[in-house]
Design an enzyme around this catalytic site. Sequence first.
Site, short mmCIF file in Angstrom:
data_model
loop_
_atom_site.label_atom_id
_atom_site.label_comp_id
_atom_site.label_asym_id
_atom_site.label_seq_id
_atom_site.Cartn_x
_atom_site.Cartn_y
_atom_site.Cartn_z
N ARG A 152 0.82 -1.22 0.00
CA ARG A 152 0.00 0.00 0.00
C ARG A 152 0.86 1.27 0.00
O ARG A 152 0.53 2.27 0.62
CB ARG A 152 -0.95 0.04 1.21
CG ARG A 152 -1.91 -1.10 1.26
CD ARG A 152 -2.92 -1.06 0.11
NE ARG A 152 -3.73 -2.27 0.15
CZ ARG A 152 -3.40 -3.40 -0.49
NH1 ARG A 152 -2.34 -3.46 -1.26
NH2 ARG A 152 -4.17 -4.46 -0.40
N SER A 182 -10.39 -0.35 4.14
CA SER A 182 -9.62 -0.74 5.33
C SER A 182 -8.92 0.48 5.90
O SER A 182 -8.22 1.20 5.19
CB SER A 182 -8.58 -1.79 4.96
OG SER A 182 -9.23 -2.99 4.63
N GLU A 231 -3.90 2.87 7.07
CA GLU A 231 -3.77 2.71 5.62
C GLU A 231 -4.33 3.97 4.95
O GLU A 231 -3.85 4.39 3.91
CB GLU A 231 -4.58 1.48 5.17
CG GLU A 231 -4.50 1.22 3.69
CD GLU A 231 -5.07 -0.13 3.28
OE1 GLU A 231 -4.89 -1.13 4.02
OE2 GLU A 231 -5.69 -0.20 2.21
#
Length: 292
Positions: free
Chosen positions: A165, A214, A284
Amino acid sequence: MSVKPVIEKNVPLAGLTTWKVGGPAKYFTIASTYSALKSAVDFAAKKNLPIFVLGKGSNILVSDRGFPGLVIHLGAEFQKIKFTHNGVVSGAGVRLYTLAREAARRGLSGLEWSVGIPGTLGGAVKTNAGAQSKNISITFKKLTIMDFGGKLEVLNKKQIVFDYRKCILPIQGIILEAELALFEDNSEKIQKRMSEYFDERKIKQPLGYATAGSVFKNPEGYVAGKLIEECGLKGLKVNKAQVSTKHANFIINTGGARADDILKLMNKIKLEVYEKTGVLLEPEVELVGDFD
Ligand SMILES: Cc1cc2nc3c(=O)[nH]c(=O)nc-3n(C[C@H](O)[C@H](O)[C@H](O)COP(=O)(O)OP(=O)(O)OC[C@H]3O[C@@H](n4cnc5c(N)ncnc54)[C@H](O)[C@@H]3O)c2cc1C
């Protein structure tokens, strides 16, 4: 001919994010041509403003105070798609899902995993978006970027560091287009895989609610959602922000939440999980603007 960009003042950002929270951009523009984009970048440089590039706003938490600079969203020129027999060159403003769906129709595989991810190609590259153990870096070949000085550069895969990510670019700027390698496969099979992946999402995730996907990254060796659930935090609320009862790594804006509520809830989750398991969660989602 240079086109003057329309730069608006005090534009609310909440409606341009999937969490539906956050204050206004001091300045906002939709850049629909190269020359409008260049003028917008020049405008920011002249006024010494920070720039934030906004895709679909599906991985960000914008402060209730908004963003004290220029927010740039990519318009028409950066929403074009050109397929080849083994890949695609696409504008960074194209929705990842549109790209996957169009590729599938043409019998091109490689993006099925992205079904259900609401972001743009630019956002996907910048966050190295992924699912089903795959991510955008696998298909990525090269991109064109405009740096904050208005200069265009082409960067190939070797010049970019992709991580979980995360994408580290050697240049700060606006990703304008990217080339991805795809491979031929049976169109029906590709579409079947996509609908199976989407069915999985429908079972696991609170789709249809205002979320940003998320919230925390999976720490090495753990699944963030599982840790949060095991700490008994499903359903935990701060005002109108709530940990989803369906997927513990999603925070839902149940209606009228503020960015501060979401951030407070994130901090509570972090603290509880750390105290109970010793594992430190890392967001995230990206915080945009100033927070206390
Ligand atoms: C329901 C839901 C499910 C999700 N599922 C997943 C998932 O399975 N996997 C996953 O990885 N993510 C998932 N996400 C998060 C999100 O959709 C992805 O991170 C997506 O790639 C972000 O794209 P965006 O266009 O919305 O970017 P934004 O949220 O607008 O921006 C994210 C970052 O990218 C930068 N950026 C955007 N466009 C550009 C550009 N053109 N040039 C330079 N920088 C740019 C922004 O400045 C910012 O730093 C989910 C989100 C939701 C709401």
